[in-house]
Design a protein around this motif. Structure first.
Motif, PDB file in Angstrom:
ATOM      1  N   LEU A 255       0.696  -1.199  -0.096  1.00 49.47           N
ATOM      2  CA  LEU A 255       0.015  -0.087  -0.078  1.00 49.47           C
ATOM      3  C   LEU A 255       0.763   1.326  -0.069  1.00 49.47           C
ATOM      4  CD1 LEU A 255      -3.161  -0.852   2.291  1.00 49.47           C
ATOM      5  CD2 LEU A 255      -2.785  -0.950  -0.103  1.00 49.47           C
ATOM      6  N   PRO A 256       1.749   1.593   0.868  1.00 43.06           N
ATOM      7  CA  PRO A 256       2.863   2.654   0.548  1.00 43.06           C
ATOM      8  C   PRO A 256       3.508   2.704  -0.547  1.00 43.06           C
ATOM      9  CG  PRO A 256       3.077   1.766   2.886  1.00 43.06           C
ATOM     10  CD  PRO A 256       2.132   0.580   2.029  1.00 43.06           C
ATOM     11  N   MET A 257       3.693   1.682  -1.334  1.00 39.11           N
ATOM     12  CA  MET A 257       4.578   1.841  -2.706  1.00 39.11           C
ATOM     13  C   MET A 257       3.427   2.058  -3.640  1.00 39.11           C
ATOM     14  SD  MET A 257       7.696   1.506  -2.232  1.00 39.11           S
ATOM     15  CE  MET A 257       8.222   1.144  -3.784  1.00 39.11           C
ATOM     16  N   GLY A 258       2.289   1.814  -3.391  1.00 40.43           N
ATOM     17  CA  GLY A 258       1.011   1.884  -4.499  1.00 40.43           C
ATOM     18  C   GLY A 258       0.711   0.597  -5.362  1.00 40.43           C
ATOM     19  N   VAL A 259       1.609  -0.352  -4.808  1.00 38.47           N
ATOM     20  CA  VAL A 259       1.267  -1.639  -5.879  1.00 38.47           C
ATOM     21  C   VAL A 259      -0.130  -2.032  -5.894  1.00 38.47           C
ATOM     22  CG1 VAL A 259       1.818  -4.159  -6.162  1.00 38.47           C
ATOM     23  CG2 VAL A 259       3.590  -2.051  -5.134  1.00 38.47           C
ATOM     24  N   LEU A 260      -0.896  -1.734  -4.758  1.00 32.09           N
ATOM     25  CA  LEU A 260      -2.363  -2.216  -4.518  1.00 32.09           C
ATOM     26  C   LEU A 260      -2.779  -0.675  -4.143  1.00 32.09           C
ATOM     27  CD1 LEU A 260      -2.148  -5.528  -2.812  1.00 32.09           C
ATOM     28  CD2 LEU A 260      -2.688  -5.027  -5.233  1.00 32.09           C
ATOM     29  N   ARG A 261      -4.416  -0.713  -4.413  1.00 27.83           N
ATOM     30  CA  ARG A 261      -5.152   0.366  -3.908  1.00 27.83           C
ATOM     31  C   ARG A 261      -5.455   0.027  -2.615  1.00 27.83           C
ATOM     32  NH1 ARG A 261      -7.120  -0.132  -9.185  1.00 27.83           N
ATOM     33  NH2 ARG A 261      -6.651   1.513 -10.757  1.00 27.83           N
ATOM     34  N   PRO A 262      -5.938   1.153  -1.576  1.00 27.67           N
ATOM     35  CA  PRO A 262      -6.560   0.538  -0.365  1.00 27.67           C
ATOM     36  C   PRO A 262      -7.772  -0.131  -0.404  1.00 27.67           C
ATOM     37  CG  PRO A 262      -5.663   2.850  -0.469  1.00 27.67           C
ATOM     38  CD  PRO A 262      -5.339   2.317  -1.733  1.00 27.67           C
ATOM     39  N   ARG A 263      -8.560   0.221  -1.381  1.00 27.34           N
ATOM     40  CA  ARG A 263      -9.741  -0.605  -1.372  1.00 27.34           C
ATOM     41  C   ARG A 263      -9.700  -1.972  -1.573  1.00 27.34           C
ATOM     42  NH1 ARG A 263     -10.613   2.823  -5.857  1.00 27.34           N
ATOM     43  NH2 ARG A 263     -10.373   2.010  -7.913  1.00 27.34           N
ATOM     44  N   GLN A 264      -8.659  -2.277  -2.499  1.00 25.97           N
ATOM     45  CA  GLN A 264      -8.329  -3.711  -2.959  1.00 25.97           C
ATOM     46  C   GLN A 264      -7.849  -4.430  -1.535  1.00 25.97           C
ATOM     47  OE1 GLN A 264      -5.472  -2.815  -5.975  1.00 25.97           O
ATOM     48  NE2 GLN A 264      -6.835  -3.558  -7.516  1.00 25.97           N
ATOM     49  N   ALA A 265      -7.065  -3.815  -1.003  1.00 28.12           N
ATOM     50  CA  ALA A 265      -6.516  -4.531   0.397  1.00 28.12           C
ATOM     51  C   ALA A 265      -7.825  -4.519   1.597  1.00 28.12           C
ATOM     52  CB  ALA A 265      -5.421  -3.651   0.967  1.00 28.12           C
ATOM     53  N   LEU A 266      -8.507  -3.538   1.427  1.00 28.26           N
ATOM     54  CA  LEU A 266     -10.080  -3.717   2.436  1.00 28.26           C
ATOM     55  C   LEU A 266     -10.602  -4.865   2.034  1.00 28.26           C
ATOM     56  CD1 LEU A 266     -11.510  -2.407   4.422  1.00 28.26           C
ATOM     57  CD2 LEU A 266     -12.658  -0.861   2.949  1.00 28.26           C
ATOM     58  N   ALA A 267     -11.034  -4.963   0.579  1.00 24.45           N
ATOM     59  CA  ALA A 267     -12.012  -5.969   0.108  1.00 24.45           C
ATOM     60  C   ALA A 267     -11.368  -7.383   0.398  1.00 24.45           C
ATOM     61  CB  ALA A 267     -12.225  -5.698  -1.282  1.00 24.45           C
ATOM     62  N   PHE A 268     -10.111  -7.517  -0.030  1.00 28.03           N
ATOM     63  CA  PHE A 268      -9.276  -8.639   0.255  1.00 28.03           C
ATOM     64  C   PHE A 268      -9.279  -9.114   1.663  1.00 28.03           C
ATOM     65  CE2 PHE A 268      -5.045 -10.929   0.745  1.00 28.03           C
ATOM     66  CZ  PHE A 268      -5.327 -12.067   0.080  1.00 28.03           C
ATOM     67  N   GLY A 269      -9.092  -8.235   2.518  1.00 28.20           N
ATOM     68  CA  GLY A 269      -8.965  -8.696   3.997  1.00 28.20           C
ATOM     69  C   GLY A 269     -10.436  -8.707   4.451  1.00 28.20           C
ATOM     70  N   VAL A 270     -11.446  -8.278   4.303  1.00 32.50           N
ATOM     71  CA  VAL A 270     -12.578  -8.643   4.697  1.00 32.50           C
ATOM     72  C   VAL A 270     -13.247  -9.965   4.028  1.00 32.50           C
ATOM     73  CG1 VAL A 270     -15.132  -7.959   4.365  1.00 32.50           C
ATOM     74  CG2 VAL A 270     -13.485  -6.223   5.009  1.00 32.50           C
ATOM     75  N   LEU A 271     -12.826 -10.248   2.626  1.00 27.04           N
ATOM     76  CA  LEU A 271     -13.243 -11.530   2.104  1.00 27.04           C
ATOM     77  C   LEU A 271     -12.616 -12.519   2.817  1.00 27.04           C
ATOM     78  CD1 LEU A 271     -14.408 -13.212  -0.027  1.00 27.04           C
ATOM     79  CD2 LEU A 271     -12.659 -12.680  -1.608  1.00 27.04           C
ATOM     80  N   LEU A 272     -11.235 -12.497   3.120  1.00 28.21           N
ATOM     81  CA  LEU A 272     -10.491 -13.569   3.980  1.00 28.21           C
ATOM     82  C   LEU A 272     -10.987 -13.859   5.421  1.00 28.21           C
ATOM     83  CD1 LEU A 272      -6.778 -13.188   2.940  1.00 28.21           C
ATOM     84  CD2 LEU A 272      -8.458 -14.798   1.911  1.00 28.21           C
ATOM     85  N   ALA A 273     -11.175 -12.651   5.995  1.00 29.16           N
ATOM     86  CA  ALA A 273     -11.600 -12.989   7.499  1.00 29.16           C
ATOM     87  C   ALA A 273     -12.997 -13.681   7.528  1.00 29.16           C
ATOM     88  CB  ALA A 273     -11.749 -11.536   8.113  1.00 29.16           C
ATOM     89  N   LEU A 274     -13.978 -13.105   6.610  1.00 32.63           N
ATOM     90  CA  LEU A 274     -15.270 -13.874   6.520  1.00 32.63           C
ATOM     91  C   LEU A 274     -15.157 -15.326   6.288  1.00 32.63           C
ATOM     92  CD1 LEU A 274     -17.549 -10.993   5.072  1.00 32.63           C
ATOM     93  CD2 LEU A 274     -17.517 -11.616   7.627  1.00 32.63           C
ATOM     94  N   LEU A 275     -14.678 -15.684   5.099  1.00 34.15           N
ATOM     95  CA  LEU A 275     -14.461 -16.979   4.587  1.00 34.15           C
ATOM     96  C   LEU A 275     -13.872 -17.766   5.731  1.00 34.15           C
ATOM     97  CD1 LEU A 275     -12.837 -16.552   0.929  1.00 34.15           C
ATOM     98  CD2 LEU A 275     -15.290 -17.259   1.678  1.00 34.15           C
ATOM     99  N   GLY A 276     -12.737 -17.321   6.546  1.00 34.72           N
ATOM    100  CA  GLY A 276     -12.353 -18.005   7.563  1.00 34.72           C
ATOM    101  C   GLY A 276     -13.279 -18.362   8.611  1.00 34.72           C
TER     102      GLY A 276
END
Length: 464
Positions: A255-276
């Motif tokens: 995220l600091p390097m701009g490789v991914l957008r913040p909303r991509q990390a947010l969606a990815f994290g929420v998805l993994l936590a809910l799936l788990g």
């Protein structure tokens, strides 16, 4: 066309972290300076002898007296542009670099069409200078670049803003390969942390299970816990992206390097936590799912925001950090017994020497990011190493209890004594010297200690 260093114009762009500052000014007469992309009249200030520290934290070279300031960043004579120097906006730097390279290779017509040249509805605007498009703001400096006088204060916020569509971000993300994106998403999960989570969960499961072990059920438990832990780590990246950008240790994260957008990390994290959580609920049991969800919620909702408020955040974070063995135990028994809480107490106390050693190593980084770790608030280290020693003793004692409780055999006892003694020696050495090297050694010792303890506990469990 004249533009600031943070405006992608005249084929100018920020270098990526660690690259040599370079400018290709197509509007200057004469050939560019070989190897640097600088016109001859600007080449001298990049070949200087003395170094100084700039107010923004970057390393710079001092050139001849009266030399113009760098057209890339506005500071005097830059040598490199680091993520920290860019004020926490390394994503902007990489974005500018990618756009600039595309503009160089595409030619004027293509650059103008794609919004890569100076000006236009999609031009990049420097928030400090107030220009971009065709506007120029700020007084001209002696080298002719706008708003770049030698007395001008250095940039503190070099984030890129755009008007109309956002070509910089779209070019940057589209330029990444599938492999690069996959690597960035993997980094969001903090694989080293996830490994310890899985190991301690497995330990709790194994110590609670009776032979024969239900391997499929165990695999579901580990998979669900890993998903929750990975999602929690990704959401932690999202919540702490601004702090990460200010710290040298974390400035190269996605995220600091701009490789991914913040909303991509947010969606990815929420998805993994809910799936788990759902995975644990469906394939394991409700108690394991509840523990997994509570760990994620308390880590993100309590520990993460408290890090900038109080040194007690480490204590608060140790509670969810010690839950994984409880998840493993609950998966087998459906309840939490005294032996499960023994494993919890061991991991709870273990976190203090581990994380306080890290905090001592990176205390300047934490201070820069405004994170109130104990070594930041109490600079002498007296309280820090007192706690390291105290909790190391507690870990040594707790490490013996599985044998005394009849959970393991004598092989584990010998290993617990040896590993515990090594931990105490490393903690004592770090407390005496209070150097970064000793703290780093202690950090590695703590990892070896908990990993060895867990493995030998499981190995000796069925030797009873």
């Amino acid at each position: 066309m004249v533009a600031d260093g943070c405006t992608v114009a005249s084929h100018r762009s920020f270098p990526a972290d660690g690259e040599v500052c370079s400018v290709d000014r197509s509007d200057d007469s004469g050939p560019a300076h070989p190897g640097r992309g600088l016109p001859p009249r600007l080449a001298g200030h990049h070949t200087a002898s003395a170094r100084r520290r700039c107010g923004s934290g970057g390393d710079f070279l001092d050139g001849p007296a009266g030399a113009p300031s760098c057209p890339c960043c506005g500071h005097g004579h830059p040598a490199t542009h680091s993520a920290l120097e860019l004020g926490g906006h390394a994503d902007s730097a990489r974005t500018g670099s990618l756009v600039g390279r595309r503009a160089q290779s595409a030619g004027p017509a293509t650059a103008a069409r794609d919004g890569l040249a100076d000006g236009g509805a999609s031009g990049l605007r420097c928030p400090d200078a107030g220009h971009g498009d065709s506007a120029v703001a700020g007084p001209a400096s002696r080298d002719g670049f706008p708003g770049r006088g030698r007395n001008r204060p250095p940039h503190r916020d070099l984030s890129l803003r755009t008007a109309g569509r956002r070509p910089a971000v779209s070019v940057q993300v589209s330029a990444l390969s599938f492999r690069a994106k996959s690597s960035a998403y993997l980094e969001l999960t903090k694989p080293d942390v996830s490994f310890l989570v899985v190991l301690t969960t497995l330990t709790g499961y194994w110590m609670a299970a009776d032979a024969p072990v239900d391997w499929l059920h165990m695999a579901h438990t580990l998979a669900g816990t890993l998903l929750v832990a990975s999602g929690t780590s990704a959401l932690n990246h999202y919540l702490e992206r601004d702090s990460d950008a200010r710290m040298r240790r974390t400035a190269r994260r996605p995220l600091p390097m701009g490789v991914l957008r913040p909303r991509q990390a947010l969606a990815f994290g929420v998805l993994l936590a809910l799936l788990g959580t759902v995975h644990l609920l469906v394939f394991v049991n409700s108690l394991a799912a509840l523990l997994g969800f509570a760990t994620c919620a308390s880590y993100l909702g309590l520990y993460t925001p408290l890090k900038k408020q109080t040194t007690l955040a480490t204590l608060v974070g140790a509670f969810p950090g010690a839950v994984p063995p409880l998840i493993g135990w609950a998966a087998v028994r459906g309840t939490l017994e005294l032996d499960a809480w023994l494993l919890y107490a061991l991991l709870f106390c273990w976190q203090f020497p581990h994380f306080l050693a890290i905090a001592w190593m990176y205390r300047e980084d934490y201070s820069r990011a405004g994170i109130r770790m104990l070594p930041v608030v109490e600079r002498t280290g007296r309280s820090t190493f007192r706690q390291i020693l105290g909790f190391s003793v507690a870990v040594f004692v707790l490490g013996l209890l599985p044998f005394l409780r009849g959970m393991t055999g004598s092989l584990y006892l010998v290993a617990a004594v040896v590993l515990g003694a090594g931990l105490l020696q490393a903690a004592w050495s770090a407390a005496r010297n209070r150097t970064n090297s000793r703290a780093k050694f202690l950090m590695h010792v703590t990892v070896v200690h908990i990993a060895g303890l867990c493995l030998l506990m499981m190995l000796d469990k069925h030797a009873l």
